[in-house]
Design a protein around this motif. Sequence first.
Motif, PDB file in Angstrom:
ATOM      1  N   THR A  33       0.843  -1.194   0.000  1.00  0.00           N
ATOM      2  CA  THR A  33       0.000   0.000   0.000  1.00  0.00           C
ATOM      3  C   THR A  33       0.880   1.246   0.000  1.00  0.00           C
ATOM      4  O   THR A  33       2.094   1.173   0.258  1.00  0.00           O
ATOM      5  CB  THR A  33      -0.912   0.059   1.239  1.00  0.00           C
ATOM      6  N   VAL A  34       0.245   2.375  -0.262  1.00  0.00           N
ATOM      7  CA  VAL A  34       0.957   3.654  -0.200  1.00  0.00           C
ATOM      8  C   VAL A  34       1.554   3.833   1.191  1.00  0.00           C
ATOM      9  O   VAL A  34       2.734   4.173   1.335  1.00  0.00           O
ATOM     10  CB  VAL A  34      -0.003   4.812  -0.554  1.00  0.00           C
ATOM     11  N   LEU A  35       0.764   3.564   2.227  1.00  0.00           N
ATOM     12  CA  LEU A  35       1.235   3.680   3.610  1.00  0.00           C
ATOM     13  C   LEU A  35       2.458   2.792   3.846  1.00  0.00           C
ATOM     14  O   LEU A  35       3.469   3.245   4.380  1.00  0.00           O
ATOM     15  CB  LEU A  35       0.119   3.309   4.597  1.00  0.00           C
ATOM     16  N   GLU A  36       2.380   1.536   3.432  1.00  0.00           N
ATOM     17  CA  GLU A  36       3.491   0.608   3.652  1.00  0.00           C
ATOM     18  C   GLU A  36       4.756   1.069   2.930  1.00  0.00           C
ATOM     19  O   GLU A  36       5.853   0.944   3.461  1.00  0.00           O
ATOM     20  CB  GLU A  36       3.088  -0.800   3.194  1.00  0.00           C
ATOM     21  N   ASN A  37       4.611   1.633   1.730  1.00  0.00           N
ATOM     22  CA  ASN A  37       5.765   2.141   0.998  1.00  0.00           C
ATOM     23  C   ASN A  37       6.412   3.317   1.711  1.00  0.00           C
ATOM     24  O   ASN A  37       7.633   3.432   1.742  1.00  0.00           O
ATOM     25  CB  ASN A  37       5.369   2.546  -0.430  1.00  0.00           C
ATOM     26  N   ILE A  38       5.615   4.190   2.277  1.00  0.00           N
ATOM     27  CA  ILE A  38       6.167   5.375   2.935  1.00  0.00           C
ATOM     28  C   ILE A  38       6.877   5.001   4.238  1.00  0.00           C
ATOM     29  O   ILE A  38       7.926   5.544   4.559  1.00  0.00           O
ATOM     30  CB  ILE A  38       5.065   6.434   3.176  1.00  0.00           C
ATOM     31  N   ILE A  39       6.336   4.032   4.976  1.00  0.00           N
ATOM     32  CA  ILE A  39       6.929   3.704   6.282  1.00  0.00           C
ATOM     33  C   ILE A  39       8.012   2.636   6.204  1.00  0.00           C
ATOM     34  O   ILE A  39       8.686   2.370   7.200  1.00  0.00           O
ATOM     35  CB  ILE A  39       5.859   3.286   7.315  1.00  0.00           C
ATOM     36  N   LEU A  40       8.215   2.078   5.030  1.00  0.00           N
ATOM     37  CA  LEU A  40       9.231   1.041   4.869  1.00  0.00           C
ATOM     38  C   LEU A  40      10.583   1.539   5.383  1.00  0.00           C
ATOM     39  O   LEU A  40      11.075   2.579   4.978  1.00  0.00           O
ATOM     40  CB  LEU A  40       9.338   0.645   3.399  1.00  0.00           C
ATOM     41  N   GLY A  41      11.157   0.817   6.321  1.00  0.00           N
ATOM     42  CA  GLY A  41      12.457   1.182   6.875  1.00  0.00           C
ATOM     43  C   GLY A  41      12.398   2.129   8.064  1.00  0.00           C
ATOM     44  O   GLY A  41      13.432   2.440   8.652  1.00  0.00           O
ATOM     45  N   GLN A  42      11.222   2.606   8.421  1.00  0.00           N
ATOM     46  CA  GLN A  42      11.085   3.515   9.564  1.00  0.00           C
ATOM     47  C   GLN A  42      11.059   2.719  10.868  1.00  0.00           C
ATOM     48  O   GLN A  42      10.573   1.597  10.916  1.00  0.00           O
ATOM     49  CB  GLN A  42       9.790   4.328   9.448  1.00  0.00           C
ATOM     50  N   SER A  43      11.546   3.323  11.924  1.00  0.00           N
ATOM     51  CA  SER A  43      11.511   2.688  13.239  1.00  0.00           C
ATOM     52  C   SER A  43      10.157   2.937  13.885  1.00  0.00           C
ATOM     53  O   SER A  43       9.667   4.060  13.897  1.00  0.00           O
ATOM     54  CB  SER A  43      12.600   3.277  14.144  1.00  0.00           C
ATOM     55  N   SER A  44       9.575   1.892  14.413  1.00  0.00           N
ATOM     56  CA  SER A  44       8.283   1.996  15.086  1.00  0.00           C
ATOM     57  C   SER A  44       8.461   2.642  16.460  1.00  0.00           C
ATOM     58  O   SER A  44       9.466   2.406  17.135  1.00  0.00           O
ATOM     59  CB  SER A  44       7.673   0.600  15.256  1.00  0.00           C
ATOM     60  N   PRO A  45       7.491   3.447  16.876  1.00  0.00           N
ATOM     61  CA  PRO A  45       7.595   4.045  18.212  1.00  0.00           C
ATOM     62  C   PRO A  45       7.438   3.017  19.334  1.00  0.00           C
ATOM     63  O   PRO A  45       7.853   3.263  20.461  1.00  0.00           O
ATOM     64  CB  PRO A  45       6.467   5.072  18.237  1.00  0.00           C
ATOM     65  N   LYS A  46       6.845   1.858  19.025  1.00  0.00           N
ATOM     66  CA  LYS A  46       6.643   0.815  20.034  1.00  0.00           C
ATOM     67  C   LYS A  46       7.028  -0.548  19.463  1.00  0.00           C
ATOM     68  O   LYS A  46       6.171  -1.386  19.195  1.00  0.00           O
ATOM     69  CB  LYS A  46       5.180   0.785  20.484  1.00  0.00           C
ATOM     70  N   PRO A  47       8.330  -0.779  19.240  1.00  0.00           N
ATOM     71  CA  PRO A  47       8.741  -2.073  18.685  1.00  0.00           C
ATOM     72  C   PRO A  47       8.358  -3.205  19.632  1.00  0.00           C
ATOM     73  O   PRO A  47       8.320  -2.981  20.830  1.00  0.00           O
ATOM     74  CB  PRO A  47      10.249  -1.948  18.554  1.00  0.00           C
ATOM     75  N   PRO A  48       8.061  -4.387  19.182  1.00  0.00           N
ATOM     76  CA  PRO A  48       8.117  -4.826  17.792  1.00  0.00           C
ATOM     77  C   PRO A  48       6.843  -4.526  17.010  1.00  0.00           C
ATOM     78  O   PRO A  48       6.751  -4.837  15.838  1.00  0.00           O
ATOM     79  CB  PRO A  48       8.332  -6.329  17.919  1.00  0.00           C
ATOM     80  N   SER A  49       5.854  -3.895  17.630  1.00  0.00           N
ATOM     81  CA  SER A  49       4.609  -3.556  16.947  1.00  0.00           C
ATOM     82  C   SER A  49       4.874  -2.505  15.870  1.00  0.00           C
ATOM     83  O   SER A  49       5.667  -1.590  16.075  1.00  0.00           O
ATOM     84  CB  SER A  49       3.604  -3.023  17.976  1.00  0.00           C
TER      85      SER A  49
END
Length: 192
Positions: free
Chosen positions: A94-110
């Motif tokens: 998705t567009v969202l998944e493409n934009i966040i690819l490689g970004q660090s999550s604020p609450k890993p591993p979620s």
Amino acid sequence: MSYLSFRNIRKTFPGVVALDDISLDIAQGHIHALLGENGAGKSTLMNILYGLYRQDSGEIFLKGEKYEHNTPKNAIKNGIGMIHQHFMLIPNFTVLENIILGQSSPKPPSLEKEYFRKEILKVANKFGITVDLDLLVEEISVGMQQKIEILKALYKGAELLILDEPTSVLTPQESQELFKMLIDLNEKGTTI
């Protein structure tokens, strides 16, 4: 003082001098265009800035400081975003998944997609970019894919956008929409 300065840049590839003693100043808050024939070295110079190539000699200055260790990661950290001629999007994401690819999550591993959705929409609204984050990239037009690449760079903090042959894959109408978008981005402080 220039926002970005290239001084005496030289780059060779086996048997080819791609850039020979190139100096260029880029003013902050303006739209600039590099024009030249195929093979003139325009993309090579921008790829050096973004860290995809290293110059053989010469220096780059960004905001008055010597810009070294040019890598894509360092370019992004320094507010440089590059939109390549052939987009770097994954069609079945998705567009969202493409934009966040490689970004660090604020609450890993979620992954926290809703957090990212809100943050991306803030940036999209700030720059006047209308986007459906849930569409698959393969479902959207080439012009919209380019807007997604621009949004992705802005989301990562780009203050300087490099567009490599931005109209080569666009229809005339999409080209006009791109130019309008670039003017709007420039009016909001983005150097292009």
